[in-house]
Design an enzyme around this catalytic site. Structure first.
Site, PDB file in Angstrom:
ATOM      1  N   LYS A 143       0.862  -1.188   0.000  1.00 24.28           N
ATOM      2  CA  LYS A 143       0.000   0.000   0.000  1.00 24.28           C
ATOM      3  C   LYS A 143       0.892   1.230   0.000  1.00 24.28           C
ATOM      4  O   LYS A 143       2.054   1.154   0.419  1.00 24.28           O
ATOM      5  CB  LYS A 143      -0.886   0.001   1.259  1.00 24.28           C
ATOM      6  CG  LYS A 143      -2.104   0.884   1.161  1.00 24.28           C
ATOM      7  CD  LYS A 143      -3.269   0.218   0.431  1.00 24.28           C
ATOM      8  CE  LYS A 143      -4.414   1.187   0.225  1.00 24.28           C
ATOM      9  NZ  LYS A 143      -5.614   0.520  -0.321  1.00 24.28           N
ATOM     10  N   THR A 161     -15.286  -2.416  -6.470  1.00 28.35           N
ATOM     11  CA  THR A 161     -15.255  -2.501  -5.003  1.00 28.35           C
ATOM     12  C   THR A 161     -16.672  -2.387  -4.443  1.00 28.35           C
ATOM     13  O   THR A 161     -17.089  -3.197  -3.603  1.00 28.35           O
ATOM     14  CB  THR A 161     -14.339  -1.418  -4.411  1.00 28.35           C
ATOM     15  OG1 THR A 161     -13.068  -1.488  -5.065  1.00 28.35           O
ATOM     16  CG2 THR A 161     -14.148  -1.620  -2.922  1.00 28.35           C
ATOM     17  N   ASP A 164      -7.107   4.584  -4.348  1.00 30.50           N
ATOM     18  CA  ASP A 164      -7.745   4.461  -3.028  1.00 30.50           C
ATOM     19  C   ASP A 164      -8.338   5.850  -2.771  1.00 30.50           C
ATOM     20  O   ASP A 164      -8.577   6.598  -3.735  1.00 30.50           O
ATOM     21  CB  ASP A 164      -6.715   4.045  -1.957  1.00 30.50           C
ATOM     22  CG  ASP A 164      -7.363   3.646  -0.631  1.00 30.50           C
ATOM     23  OD1 ASP A 164      -7.848   2.509  -0.518  1.00 30.50           O
ATOM     24  OD2 ASP A 164      -7.407   4.480   0.301  1.00 30.50           O
TER      25      ASP A 164
HETATM   26  P1  NDP Z   1     -12.937   8.237  -2.496  1.00 32.49           P
HETATM   27  O1  NDP Z   1     -11.850   9.217  -2.315  1.00 32.49           O
HETATM   28  O2  NDP Z   1     -13.530   8.050  -3.853  1.00 32.49           O
HETATM   29  O3  NDP Z   1     -14.156   8.560  -1.507  1.00 32.49           O
HETATM   30  C1  NDP Z   1     -13.993   8.595  -0.122  1.00 32.49           C
HETATM   31  C2  NDP Z   1     -15.312   9.002   0.498  1.00 32.49           C
HETATM   32  O4  NDP Z   1     -15.235   8.856   1.900  1.00 32.49           O
HETATM   33  C3  NDP Z   1     -15.659  10.458   0.226  1.00 32.49           C
HETATM   34  O5  NDP Z   1     -17.052  10.611   0.174  1.00 32.49           O
HETATM   35  C4  NDP Z   1     -15.087  11.151   1.462  1.00 32.49           C
HETATM   36  O6  NDP Z   1     -15.684  12.386   1.773  1.00 32.49           O
HETATM   37  C5  NDP Z   1     -15.419  10.136   2.518  1.00 32.49           C
HETATM   38  N1  NDP Z   1     -14.512  10.288   3.654  1.00 32.49           N
HETATM   39  C6  NDP Z   1     -13.173  10.219   3.651  1.00 32.49           C
HETATM   40  N2  NDP Z   1     -12.686  10.455   4.867  1.00 32.49           N
HETATM   41  C7  NDP Z   1     -13.776  10.686   5.649  1.00 32.49           C
HETATM   42  C8  NDP Z   1     -13.949  10.978   7.013  1.00 32.49           C
HETATM   43  N3  NDP Z   1     -12.889  11.117   7.826  1.00 32.49           N
HETATM   44  N4  NDP Z   1     -15.217  11.118   7.484  1.00 32.49           N
HETATM   45  C9  NDP Z   1     -16.290  11.001   6.657  1.00 32.49           C
HETATM   46  N5  NDP Z   1     -16.169  10.723   5.349  1.00 32.49           N
HETATM   47  C10 NDP Z   1     -14.943  10.567   4.865  1.00 32.49           C
HETATM   48  O7  NDP Z   1     -12.363   6.847  -1.917  1.00 32.49           O
HETATM   49  P2  NDP Z   1     -12.858   5.370  -2.201  1.00 32.49           P
HETATM   50  O8  NDP Z   1     -14.324   5.359  -2.380  1.00 32.49           O
HETATM   51  O9  NDP Z   1     -11.992   4.798  -3.239  1.00 32.49           O
HETATM   52  O10 NDP Z   1     -12.453   4.646  -0.830  1.00 32.49           O
HETATM   53  C11 NDP Z   1     -13.357   4.553   0.275  1.00 32.49           C
HETATM   54  C12 NDP Z   1     -12.914   3.431   1.201  1.00 32.49           C
HETATM   55  O11 NDP Z   1     -12.896   2.191   0.464  1.00 32.49           O
HETATM   56  C13 NDP Z   1     -11.508   3.564   1.788  1.00 32.49           C
HETATM   57  O12 NDP Z   1     -11.503   3.003   3.082  1.00 32.49           O
HETATM   58  C14 NDP Z   1     -10.663   2.705   0.865  1.00 32.49           C
HETATM   59  O13 NDP Z   1      -9.493   2.240   1.504  1.00 32.49           O
HETATM   60  C15 NDP Z   1     -11.632   1.560   0.599  1.00 32.49           C
HETATM   61  N6  NDP Z   1     -11.341   0.766  -0.582  1.00 32.49           N
HETATM   62  C16 NDP Z   1     -11.285   1.352  -1.809  1.00 32.49           C
HETATM   63  C17 NDP Z   1     -11.039   0.577  -2.928  1.00 32.49           C
HETATM   64  C18 NDP Z   1     -11.102   1.124  -4.302  1.00 32.49           C
HETATM   65  O14 NDP Z   1     -11.083   0.320  -5.245  1.00 32.49           O
HETATM   66  N7  NDP Z   1     -11.196   2.410  -4.488  1.00 32.49           N
HETATM   67  C19 NDP Z   1     -10.730  -0.869  -2.804  1.00 32.49           C
HETATM   68  C20 NDP Z   1     -10.912  -1.396  -1.463  1.00 32.49           C
HETATM   69  C21 NDP Z   1     -11.178  -0.585  -0.417  1.00 32.49           C
HETATM   70  P3  NDP Z   1     -14.887  13.768   1.444  1.00 32.49           P
HETATM   71  O15 NDP Z   1     -14.966  13.903  -0.038  1.00 32.49           O
HETATM   72  O16 NDP Z   1     -15.651  14.797   2.185  1.00 32.49           O
HETATM   73  O17 NDP Z   1     -13.487  13.591   1.952  1.00 32.49           O
END
Ligand code: NDP
Length: 445
Positions: A126, A210, A166
């Site tokens: 990672k 995902t 991510d």
């Molecule tokens: P994105 O950047 O596309 O979206 C993240 C989302 O989570 C946004 O809506 C963001 O809001 C919100 N968020 C982030 N931090 C916080 C916080 N502290 N409190 C509340 N909301 C928060 O990321 P992904 O959708 O790609 O990833 C989301 C999760 O999924 C992560 O844990 C990642 O590790 C996991 N994941 C992702 C994969 C992938 O293929 N992308 C694969 C496997 C797991 P804001 O815009 O306001 O920050």
């Protein structure tokens, strides 16, 4: 916890001070592994756990770049190459101001087990940076990505280490990173990054994988109780890549998804989230959830609140680590929760997991439930290696088969170890045994 493992755990925690998220991920895995070591004393003798907790390589580097006003900015870049027993290191890059070594190590550690569970030949790694892409122009993001890759390129390769996206790293960032890699190396090495655009080596279904996979896994859990997504009331946290695609899939299976969030607040839309509008606001315009509310009637927005205050029968946490605590879990359980599928990595605190398990709620941990993303990344690598590109239907069927396989592996492992329905135990043991066997076979390295 097993006394033999306790001693190893204490050593690992002492060797890695100040890394709370890494400690949390390690402790959760150790709590599952006592029965494995009863059956396999050879794993203890060969110090498999001690080796597993020590990354094979950790790279930390300076990322200098200039913003649009010409000012020099400095960020910190990370790549933790955790374990290559099963294949090249594989795992995403996160760009978020909260990123530090402890976050990258927790994600890399979880990735080892997740990748093993997919059944694909990929190791665990990672990376990321404390760079905050929000509010930055495309040109600033490009300059940052180019500087980041100017150091990272020497550590990665299609047979060495294959990063992906991510939080904060989507198609735009992967494009800039790939362009710089190609420029520096003078090689069109498609398999060095996944999550690429469809016209230049990407895979159909990777953007959806995902979120779709999380829902497929959760549907398999529901089936074990004679239920399904059809007619469920679903709450999703986040509104990024994973959340949006989880919402779309849950709705396609007949659920009503009534709420989602971002880090500023959450929206309740009792008519069901309009995914088309959400995609337009978040993916096309790069706006905030507030902009969704402004364009749709009959919805409410709660600033700075917790989306877990909204009742649900199925909860899909898809935002970030430790976003769902014990209090929120107890409230959800009191109000009729049946199942939790973790789209994010470690979104439920240890207290929350305990609440769900004690209440008999179906609980799919992230390392199993969100493995569809990395599995489809491995399918992208297969297509790159064979200079091929598959149809959406074929790729989605492969994803579905993989997610059903992961579900069944977790369920049958939990049965085998006398804890039916414990997907945490099933995922940890299922992933661990596969990696441990490979490490034993490969000698002391
Ligand atoms: P994105 O950047 O596309 O979206 C993240 C989302 O989570 C946004 O809506 C963001 O809001 C919100 N968020 C982030 N931090 C916080 C916080 N502290 N409190 C509340 N909301 C928060 O990321 P992904 O959708 O790609 O990833 C989301 C999760 O999924 C992560 O844990 C990642 O590790 C996991 N994941 C992702 C994969 C992938 O293929 N992308 C694969 C496997 C797991 P804001 O815009 O306001 O920050």
């Amino acid at each position: 916890m097993d006394a033999r493992l306790e001693a190893v755990r204490d050593t690992v925690l002492a060797r890695n001070p100040g890394e709370a998220e890494f400690h949390q991920a390690v402790v959760e895995v150790f709590e599952s592994l006592g029965p494995v070591h009863d059956r396999h004393p050879e794993f203890l003798e060969a110090a498999i756990l001690e080796r597993l907790c020590e990354p094979e390589r950790q790279i930390i580097f300076r990322v200098p770049w200039t913003d649009d006003s010409g000012r020099v900015q400095i960020n910190r870049g990370f790549r933790v190459e955790f374990n290559s027993a099963l294949g090249p290191y594989k795992g995403g890059l996160r760009f978020h101001p909260s990123v530090y070594l402890g976050i990258v190590k927790f994600l890399g550690f979880e990735q080892i087990f997740k990748n093993a569970l997919t059944g694909m030949p990929i190791g665990g790694g990672k990376g990321g940076s404390d760079f905050d892409p929000s509010g930055r122009s495309d040109a600033e993001v490009m300059r940052f990505c180019q500087s980041f890759m100017t150091e990272l390129y020497r550590h990665i390769g299609e047979y060495t280490d294959v990063p992906a996206g991510d939080i904060g790293v989507g198609g735009r960032e992967i494009g800039y990173l790939f362009g710089q890699y190609k420029r520096i190396t003078n090689r069109y090495e498609s398999g060095v990054l996944t999550g690429k655009g469809i016209s230049w080596g990407g895979s159909l279904v990777r953007p959806e994988a995902t979120g779709f996979g999380t829902v497929i896994f959760t549907e398999e859990m529901l089936k074990t109780r004679g239920s399904s997504f059809d007619g469920q009331r679903v709450v999703v946290s986040g509104s990024g890549n994973v959340a949006i695609n989880a919402i779309a899939k849950a709705q396609a299976l007949g659920a009503a998804v009534v709420a989602c969030s971002d880090s500023s607040g959450y929206v309740v839309d009792e008519a069901g989230i309009d995914v088309g509008l959400l995609r337009q606001v978040k993916e096309v315009e790069r706006g905030r959830l507030k902009d969704y509310v402004l364009r749709r009637s009959g919805v409410s927005y709660v600033e700075a609140g917790s989306v877990w205050d909204v009742d649900a029968t199925v909860a899909l946490p898809c935002a970030t680590q430790n976003e769902l605590d014990g209090g929120a879990a107890a409230r959800l359980v009191r109000n009729g929760l049946l199942a939790v599928g973790e789209g994010a990595n470690m979104p439920s605190t240890r207290e929350a997991v305990a609440v769900f398990q004690e209440a008999g709620v179906l609980f799919g941990p992230g390392k199993a439930a969100n493995a569809g993303g990395v599995a489809t990344s491995a399918l992208e690598m297969q297509q790159n290696a064979s200079r091929d590109s598959w149809s959406f239907e074929h790729t989605e069927q492969r994803l579905t088969d993989i997610m059903v396989g992961i579900h069944d592996r977790c369920a049958s492992t939990a049965d085998e170890y006398g804890e039916p329905g414990n997907y945490v135990l099933g995922a940890n043991i299922g992933g661990f045994v596969k990696v441990a066997d490979a490490m034993l076979a490969q000698g002391l390295i």
